[in-house]
Design a protein around this motif. Structure first.
Motif, mmCIF file in Angstrom:
data_model
loop_
_atom_site.group_PDB
_atom_site.id
_atom_site.type_symbol
_atom_site.label_atom_id
_atom_site.label_comp_id
_atom_site.label_asym_id
_atom_site.label_seq_id
_atom_site.Cartn_x
_atom_site.Cartn_y
_atom_site.Cartn_z
ATOM 1 N N LEU A 282 0.451 -1.320 0.061
ATOM 2 C CA LEU A 282 0.367 0.136 0.032
ATOM 3 C C LEU A 282 1.684 1.213 0.139
ATOM 4 O O LEU A 282 1.811 1.765 0.994
ATOM 5 C CB LEU A 282 -1.328 -0.349 1.416
ATOM 6 C CG LEU A 282 -2.303 1.124 1.329
ATOM 7 C CD1 LEU A 282 -2.981 0.381 1.990
ATOM 8 C CD2 LEU A 282 -1.917 2.349 2.141
ATOM 9 N N PHE B 146 -7.965 2.355 6.246
ATOM 10 C CA PHE B 146 -7.303 0.326 5.826
ATOM 11 C C PHE B 146 -8.573 -0.559 5.625
ATOM 12 O O PHE B 146 -8.482 -2.092 5.755
ATOM 13 C CB PHE B 146 -6.591 -0.142 7.926
ATOM 14 C CG PHE B 146 -5.149 1.406 7.011
ATOM 15 C CD1 PHE B 146 -3.905 0.052 6.778
ATOM 16 C CD2 PHE B 146 -4.600 1.585 8.461
ATOM 17 C CE1 PHE B 146 -2.933 1.200 6.313
ATOM 18 C CE2 PHE B 146 -3.107 2.551 8.158
ATOM 19 C CZ PHE B 146 -2.844 1.991 7.391
ATOM 20 N N SER C 82 -8.494 -1.473 2.426
ATOM 21 C CA SER C 82 -7.569 -2.074 1.959
ATOM 22 C C SER C 82 -7.577 -3.433 2.550
ATOM 23 O O SER C 82 -7.459 -4.309 2.145
ATOM 24 C CB SER C 82 -6.165 -0.481 2.320
ATOM 25 O OG SER C 82 -5.843 -1.383 3.223
ATOM 26 N N VAL D 152 -2.340 -5.711 4.468
ATOM 27 C CA VAL D 152 -1.558 -6.080 3.383
ATOM 28 C C VAL D 152 0.040 -6.042 4.140
ATOM 29 O O VAL D 152 0.204 -6.405 4.664
ATOM 30 C CB VAL D 152 -1.031 -4.202 2.958
ATOM 31 C CG1 VAL D 152 -2.594 -3.689 2.941
ATOM 32 C CG2 VAL D 152 -0.647 -3.362 4.125
ATOM 33 N N ILE E 254 3.899 -1.201 4.070
ATOM 34 C CA ILE E 254 3.030 0.488 4.005
ATOM 35 C C ILE E 254 3.832 0.763 3.811
ATOM 36 O O ILE E 254 5.062 1.486 4.453
ATOM 37 C CB ILE E 254 2.279 0.341 5.463
ATOM 38 C CG1 ILE E 254 0.539 -0.838 5.582
ATOM 39 C CG2 ILE E 254 2.128 1.882 5.333
ATOM 40 C CD1 ILE E 254 0.304 -0.999 7.336
ATOM 41 N N CYS F 108 4.640 5.704 2.950
ATOM 42 C CA CYS F 108 3.975 6.472 2.754
ATOM 43 C C CYS F 108 5.263 7.327 1.920
ATOM 44 O O CYS F 108 6.378 7.866 2.609
ATOM 45 C CB CYS F 108 3.867 7.424 3.919
ATOM 46 S SG CYS F 108 2.733 9.230 4.117
ATOM 47 N N LEU G 55 -0.465 5.961 10.341
ATOM 48 C CA LEU G 55 -0.075 5.440 9.546
ATOM 49 C C LEU G 55 0.173 4.239 10.338
ATOM 50 O O LEU G 55 0.228 2.759 9.762
ATOM 51 C CB LEU G 55 0.197 5.941 8.389
ATOM 52 C CG LEU G 55 0.394 6.322 6.997
ATOM 53 C CD1 LEU G 55 0.673 7.192 6.519
ATOM 54 C CD2 LEU G 55 -1.140 5.807 6.734
ATOM 55 N N GLY H 135 -2.055 1.349 11.750
ATOM 56 C CA GLY H 135 -1.511 0.008 10.676
ATOM 57 C C GLY H 135 -0.816 -0.695 10.625
ATOM 58 O O GLY H 135 -1.153 -2.078 10.232
ATOM 59 N N TYR I 290 -3.637 -3.994 10.243
ATOM 60 C CA TYR I 290 -3.518 -4.578 9.355
ATOM 61 C C TYR I 290 -2.465 -4.857 8.449
ATOM 62 O O TYR I 290 -2.513 -4.323 6.736
ATOM 63 C CB TYR I 290 -4.464 -2.767 8.488
ATOM 64 C CG TYR I 290 -5.486 -2.349 9.009
ATOM 65 C CD1 TYR I 290 -6.828 -3.084 8.779
ATOM 66 C CD2 TYR I 290 -5.148 -1.489 10.327
ATOM 67 C CE1 TYR I 290 -7.797 -2.485 9.209
ATOM 68 C CE2 TYR I 290 -6.925 -1.109 10.729
ATOM 69 C CZ TYR I 290 -7.843 -1.777 10.190
ATOM 70 O OH TYR I 290 -9.094 -1.512 10.941
ATOM 71 N N ILE I 291 -1.167 -5.212 9.195
ATOM 72 C CA ILE I 291 0.113 -5.356 8.302
ATOM 73 C C ILE I 291 0.568 -6.917 8.279
ATOM 74 O O ILE I 291 0.076 -6.988 9.967
ATOM 75 C CB ILE I 291 0.959 -4.135 8.048
ATOM 76 C CG1 ILE I 291 2.119 -4.702 7.651
ATOM 77 C CG2 ILE I 291 1.164 -3.751 9.560
ATOM 78 C CD1 ILE I 291 2.893 -4.069 7.350
ATOM 79 N N PHE J 59 6.602 -0.819 7.370
ATOM 80 C CA PHE J 59 6.590 0.614 7.141
ATOM 81 C C PHE J 59 7.826 1.278 6.725
ATOM 82 O O PHE J 59 8.850 0.931 6.880
ATOM 83 C CB PHE J 59 6.516 1.041 8.497
ATOM 84 C CG PHE J 59 5.313 0.631 9.216
ATOM 85 C CD1 PHE J 59 3.795 1.432 8.742
ATOM 86 C CD2 PHE J 59 5.140 -1.058 9.794
ATOM 87 C CE1 PHE J 59 2.727 -0.065 9.651
ATOM 88 C CE2 PHE J 59 4.251 -1.127 11.098
ATOM 89 C CZ PHE J 59 2.617 -0.485 10.165
#
Length: 200
Positions: free
Chosen positions: A4, A50, A53, A56, A59, A61, A93, A97, A100-101, A107
Protein backbone atom coordinates in the motif's frame (compact mmCIF):
# COMPACT_ATOMS: atom_id res chain seq x y z
CA UNK A 1 3.82 -8.84 -1.96
CA UNK A 2 0.82 -6.56 -1.37
CA UNK A 3 2.14 -3.00 -0.96
CA UNK A 4 0.00 0.00 0.00
CA UNK A 5 1.53 3.29 -1.12
CA UNK A 6 0.17 6.58 0.19
CA UNK A 7 1.16 9.29 -2.26
CA UNK A 8 1.44 6.85 -5.16
CA UNK A 9 0.68 9.51 -7.77
CA UNK A 10 3.14 12.10 -6.47
CA UNK A 11 6.52 13.01 -7.96
CA UNK A 12 8.40 10.31 -6.06
CA UNK A 13 5.41 8.02 -5.60
CA UNK A 14 5.00 7.47 -9.34
CA UNK A 15 8.60 6.29 -9.67
CA UNK A 16 8.43 4.03 -6.63
CA UNK A 17 5.14 2.53 -7.79
CA UNK A 18 6.47 1.89 -11.30
CA UNK A 19 9.63 0.25 -9.94
CA UNK A 20 7.58 -2.25 -7.90
CA UNK A 21 4.49 -2.84 -10.04
CA UNK A 22 5.92 -5.60 -12.23
CA UNK A 23 6.48 -8.01 -9.34
CA UNK A 24 4.09 -6.85 -6.63
CA UNK A 25 0.44 -5.92 -6.10
CA UNK A 26 0.30 -2.17 -5.51
CA UNK A 27 -2.58 -0.43 -3.76
CA UNK A 28 -2.43 3.22 -4.81
CA UNK A 29 -3.66 5.75 -2.26
CA UNK A 30 -3.85 9.51 -2.53
CA UNK A 31 -5.59 12.53 -1.14
CA UNK A 32 -7.74 12.86 -4.25
CA UNK A 33 -6.64 9.96 -6.43
CA UNK A 34 -5.81 6.28 -6.37
CA UNK A 35 -7.74 3.16 -5.48
CA UNK A 36 -8.51 4.62 -2.05
CA UNK A 37 -8.37 8.17 -0.70
CA UNK A 38 -7.00 9.33 2.66
CA UNK A 39 -6.40 12.54 4.54
CA UNK A 40 -3.34 11.58 6.57
CA UNK A 41 -3.80 14.43 9.05
CA UNK A 42 -7.05 12.72 10.14
CA UNK A 43 -6.73 9.46 12.09
CA UNK A 44 -10.35 8.54 11.32
CA UNK A 45 -9.64 8.81 7.59
CA UNK A 46 -6.58 6.56 8.00
CA UNK A 47 -8.64 3.93 9.84
CA UNK A 48 -11.32 4.00 7.15
CA UNK A 49 -8.70 3.55 4.43
CA UNK A 50 -7.23 0.48 6.12
CA UNK A 51 -10.69 -1.03 6.64
CA UNK A 52 -11.16 -0.83 2.87
CA UNK A 53 -7.69 -2.05 1.90
CA UNK A 54 -7.56 -4.98 4.29
CA UNK A 55 -4.32 -6.69 5.28
CA UNK A 56 -1.14 -5.77 3.42
CA UNK A 57 2.53 -6.76 3.51
CA UNK A 58 4.05 -3.28 3.35
CA UNK A 59 2.86 0.26 4.01
CA UNK A 60 4.70 3.12 2.33
CA UNK A 61 4.06 6.83 2.84
CA UNK A 62 5.40 9.37 0.37
CA UNK A 63 3.09 12.19 1.40
CA UNK A 64 2.67 14.99 3.89
CA UNK A 65 2.53 18.76 3.95
CA UNK A 66 4.54 21.39 5.83
CA UNK A 67 4.58 25.18 5.65
CA UNK A 68 7.61 26.81 4.01
CA UNK A 69 8.20 30.42 5.06
CA UNK A 70 10.55 32.67 7.00
CA UNK A 71 10.63 31.80 10.70
CA UNK A 72 9.35 35.24 11.70
CA UNK A 73 6.34 34.77 9.44
CA UNK A 74 5.34 31.40 10.86
CA UNK A 75 2.44 31.32 13.29
CA UNK A 76 1.79 28.52 15.77
CA UNK A 77 -0.90 27.23 13.41
CA UNK A 78 1.59 27.21 10.53
CA UNK A 79 3.81 24.81 12.49
CA UNK A 80 0.83 22.56 13.17
CA UNK A 81 0.36 22.01 9.42
CA UNK A 82 3.55 19.93 9.26
CA UNK A 83 3.06 18.42 12.70
CA UNK A 84 -0.46 17.17 11.91
CA UNK A 85 0.21 16.15 8.32
CA UNK A 86 3.73 14.92 7.62
CA UNK A 87 4.68 14.01 11.21
CA UNK A 88 1.55 12.75 12.99
CA UNK A 89 0.08 11.59 9.69
CA UNK A 90 2.95 9.14 9.30
CA UNK A 91 2.99 8.27 13.00
CA UNK A 92 -0.72 7.40 12.75
CA UNK A 93 -0.16 5.32 9.62
CA UNK A 94 2.14 3.18 11.76
CA UNK A 95 0.06 3.34 14.95
CA UNK A 96 -3.13 2.29 13.17
CA UNK A 97 -1.48 0.38 10.33
CA UNK A 98 0.19 -2.15 12.65
CA UNK A 99 -3.27 -3.69 13.00
CA UNK A 100 -3.58 -4.11 9.21
CA UNK A 101 -0.11 -5.34 8.26
CA UNK A 102 0.88 -8.98 8.05
CA UNK A 103 3.57 -10.41 10.39
CA UNK A 104 7.04 -9.68 9.05
CA UNK A 105 5.77 -6.66 7.12
CA UNK A 106 7.36 -3.25 6.84
CA UNK A 107 6.64 0.46 7.09
CA UNK A 108 8.54 2.96 4.96
CA UNK A 109 8.12 6.62 5.85
CA UNK A 110 9.44 9.72 4.12
CA UNK A 111 11.56 12.41 5.75
CA UNK A 112 14.04 14.46 3.72
CA UNK A 113 17.39 16.22 3.48
CA UNK A 114 16.15 19.16 5.56
CA UNK A 115 16.50 17.20 8.80
CA UNK A 116 20.28 17.27 8.34
CA UNK A 117 20.82 20.15 5.93
CA UNK A 118 18.05 22.74 6.28
CA UNK A 119 17.82 25.65 3.88
CA UNK A 120 16.14 29.05 4.05
CA UNK A 121 12.41 29.06 4.93
CA UNK A 122 12.36 25.45 6.14
CA UNK A 123 12.30 25.71 9.94
CA UNK A 124 8.96 23.92 10.14
CA UNK A 125 9.72 21.28 7.49
CA UNK A 126 13.17 20.56 8.95
CA UNK A 127 11.70 20.15 12.44
CA UNK A 128 9.12 17.68 11.15
CA UNK A 129 11.73 15.65 9.22
CA UNK A 130 13.89 15.45 12.34
CA UNK A 131 10.90 14.21 14.31
CA UNK A 132 10.31 11.46 11.75
CA UNK A 133 13.95 10.36 12.08
CA UNK A 134 13.66 10.06 15.86
CA UNK A 135 10.28 8.33 15.70
CA UNK A 136 11.57 5.66 13.32
CA UNK A 137 14.63 4.89 15.43
CA UNK A 138 12.57 4.62 18.62
CA UNK A 139 9.51 2.73 17.40
CA UNK A 140 11.72 0.16 15.62
CA UNK A 141 12.63 -1.06 19.11
CA UNK A 142 8.99 -1.71 20.00
CA UNK A 143 7.17 -2.98 16.92
CA UNK A 144 5.95 -6.56 17.34
CA UNK A 145 5.32 -9.54 15.03
CA UNK A 146 8.60 -9.06 13.16
CA UNK A 147 7.53 -5.70 11.74
CA UNK A 148 10.21 -3.37 10.38
CA UNK A 149 10.26 0.40 9.87
CA UNK A 150 12.59 2.77 8.04
CA UNK A 151 12.50 6.28 6.64
CA UNK A 152 13.84 7.42 3.29
CA UNK A 153 15.53 10.81 3.42
CA UNK A 154 16.38 12.12 -0.04
CA UNK A 155 18.03 15.29 -1.25
CA UNK A 156 16.35 17.38 -3.97
CA UNK A 157 15.13 14.89 -6.58
CA UNK A 158 15.59 15.31 -10.32
CA UNK A 159 11.90 15.45 -11.15
CA UNK A 160 11.38 18.32 -8.69
CA UNK A 161 14.45 20.29 -9.77
CA UNK A 162 12.59 22.89 -11.80
CA UNK A 163 10.15 23.64 -8.99
CA UNK A 164 12.55 23.67 -6.04
CA UNK A 165 16.12 24.27 -7.27
CA UNK A 166 16.06 27.94 -6.17
CA UNK A 167 15.50 26.75 -2.59
CA UNK A 168 18.45 24.34 -2.74
CA UNK A 169 21.49 26.20 -4.05
CA UNK A 170 24.46 23.90 -4.55
CA UNK A 171 22.44 20.70 -4.13
CA UNK A 172 22.99 18.15 -6.90
CA UNK A 173 19.61 16.60 -7.78
CA UNK A 174 19.29 12.88 -7.11
CA UNK A 175 18.38 10.62 -10.06
CA UNK A 176 14.84 9.25 -9.67
CA UNK A 177 15.96 5.63 -10.09
CA UNK A 178 18.32 6.06 -7.13
CA UNK A 179 15.48 7.47 -5.03
CA UNK A 180 13.23 4.55 -5.96
CA UNK A 181 16.00 2.13 -5.02
CA UNK A 182 16.11 3.65 -1.53
CA UNK A 183 12.45 2.80 -1.03
CA UNK A 184 12.98 -0.70 -2.43
CA UNK A 185 15.84 -1.22 0.05
CA UNK A 186 13.42 -0.52 2.89
CA UNK A 187 10.47 -2.46 1.49
CA UNK A 188 12.22 -5.53 0.10
CA UNK A 189 15.34 -5.69 2.26
CA UNK A 190 15.91 -6.53 5.91
CA UNK A 191 17.06 -3.18 7.33
CA UNK A 192 15.18 -1.87 10.35
CA UNK A 193 15.19 1.42 12.23
CA UNK A 194 17.31 3.02 9.52
CA UNK A 195 17.26 6.49 7.97
CA UNK A 196 18.07 5.65 4.36
CA UNK A 197 19.78 8.77 3.04
CA UNK A 198 19.75 9.33 -0.71
CA UNK A 199 22.15 11.91 -2.14
CA UNK A 200 23.68 12.38 -5.58
Amino acid sequence: MKILIVGANGTIGKKVTASLADKHEIIKVGKNSGQYQVEISDAVSIEEMFKKSGKVDAIVCIAGDAKWDKFNNLSEEDFYIGIKSKLMGQVNLVRIGQNYINPGGSFTLTAGILADHPVDKTTSAAMVNGGIHSFVKAVALELENGLRINAVSADLVEDAKEKYEDYFPGHTPVPMDKVADGYKKSILGKVNGEIIKIVA
